[in-house]
Design a protein around this motif. Sequence first.
Motif: not given
Length: 729
Positions: A369-373, A457-462, A512-519
């Motif tokens: 149910k999720h996406l990864t790189s 759907i969850a897009v998983l990231g570091e 996130d991996k794209a260097n965008k601020p997240i919560t």
Amino acid sequence: MDNAVNILKKVEQDQHISSYDIAEELATTVLTHLIKGWDWKDIIHYELLPPGKAINSDLYCQQLMKLKQELEKKRLELSIERVWFFTMIMPDHTHFSHSANIERVIALLGVFALCNASILQGTIDTNKLQNILNENVKSKDFGTLYYAFKGLKQLNVKISITCEDFKNAKYDLNNIEQVFYLTNAATLSLCQNSLNPDVLQAATRVLDKKDVTLAELYYAVHTLKALGKGTIYDKEDGLKNLVELLKKDETPANYGYVFLMCEHMGCESWTAERAESLILQADESDGKALHWEGGLPVTATILGTLFRSFKTLKKPAPFTEEQKLKFGEYLLSRRSVNTAKGATLLLEAATVIADDQPTPISIKFKGKKHLTSESDTIEFSVSDLIGRPLKTLKPEEVIAQSGTRLADDVVVLSKQPLTQKPGEPTTYVLNLAKIKSQYGTYKIALSAGSKVTNVNIAVLGEIQVTNMEVGVGDIDGTTSPKTTTVIYPNKLGEKLHADHLQKVFLKFSLRDKANKPITVQQAFVRVGSSNSDEEIIFIAEPDNSKVYKVELNVGMISKHFGHVSGVYSVELYVGDAAAARPLLWSLADVDFNFAKDANAIGEYATTPSSKTPARVPLPEIKHTFREPEARPARLVSDVFACACAAPLLLLLALWAKLRVNLSNIPIALSTLIFHIALGGVLCLYAMFWVQMTMFETMRYLVPLAALIFLGGHRLLRTLANKGSRPHKE
């Protein structure tokens, strides 16, 4: 009216907000044609109803979906000051618009809620049910065998069994249910000729009973049917008798037995007449599921008989789409069955619902149910209730209508078709390569024909921790804190020092991996001791710029650690549903001095008045009884004993002086009662000294005293009368 106001507020806040998000946030139906003012620029969408076409929920859903799509196309052209105007022509050629009562508009859109609620979120796993049935084929219980054979026959699975098992079977002729299972299991396995002929006696005995129940009658009739002897010649009289029995107890279970026997007798028309009223008797659970009293056995029986009876009559089943959906929801809630009976009943009910058109549609995840790189697609299973392909659904009708990122409500996709997987007609693939690099959770609106459902759907990231600053400052803010920057995953090289008048300050950002601020959903700071299990957890909250800040007031947290000063570790915990893996960072060590007289960590805290360690185990409390008081002198004891015995001694002395004159004792009942009661008092007096308590003695003394008084009074009066007679003479 409140719903319309709330919707307008949402649009004023964000003119690009999705209609699905409005419905989700306001817990109401979707109104994509928002009204504000009285001006309008142009018609966005219109469509005429073809002649002779009936208006139903599917048509409303289709129109609203088309309207939403057109609005999304022109959303960039429209400003919030413009007006979205909606007019719908009704069957009576009337119409309503913004000049009409707004409640009527919102009430219409309640139909759209049926679109979102018209898709199931799972299927009945027939492979699992088949495994359960196969495991029970060798059972020694006739009921289990019957349901196992019946379920496997529905799945078109060949049954392999030796007829010797039925020939040597042991059964009770007085138990018609057991005989029913035996005969029907033998018939399903083509072994009815191996049965002992005396099984007919069980059925004939039941038919001859005067107080037979519908359940017994059903077992008896279908036992005869299994043996080829269940023909009913007078169907009208038979139906009349069934109705008379049903009137005694009109429960859904008894209706099921009558419907089953009507299938055998050929009176399906009677079943059809009662179908609608019986459907209305179904119980509803949480507004989502329908079932009859009696659970799965009764629900499966009634569903099966009703669908088969209407199919025999060549009439459409009396169930609406919503009712079939709710019965399907109930069957999905019973997917955990683990018996042959439960598996067969579940399979039978699910099959008749899936076979009836239009059938409820099921959309569920197939796999992850999720996406990864490493992956950019999500697979969905679009099928009927038992996992079969939908006959009336075209592959191009499976569409991702919209996709919204939950964190900021940004629309990331619109009207993207899903691709049918080759060789798997129920599997559809959604390509999300556009957003796989955008960390977060997304809400996707999937449509299959006119039916719509929402999935997350969850897009998983570091998760990356950046700009981590740690420092110590005064609580009153008189001096600015001195901060040190720490880079993940390194630990602060120097030890921080803070006393009870200071605070420890932490500030960091997550990207996130794209260097965008997240919560994230979970961000905690743990302060704990390395020498014990004591710890404090602080929640890190982000500000408007998505920067997390935590302040540790040393004086406030000192009581949680028992005012024990020393070195404590500070750790950062970060977790989220869309994170590929959680994060644990041992950030720094802080030397806390909680108070002026606080001791070092690991040592015992002492008080000025006592040198006894305050943290050692306290002495064990042992209860000591009061020491007995000293006995009085022997002389005092003897005098007290003589004083207590004086009345008795005086009585004996007087008796010795007066002597006992037995000849003058009158022969009467009162005399006997007086002397026996007096003797009892003397015995009671002795027992009081030996073992009895004062209260126990008084309990027996009161009735004896009453007897002495009454008997003595009567005796004295007798003696007085006897003494006065010589003087009279």
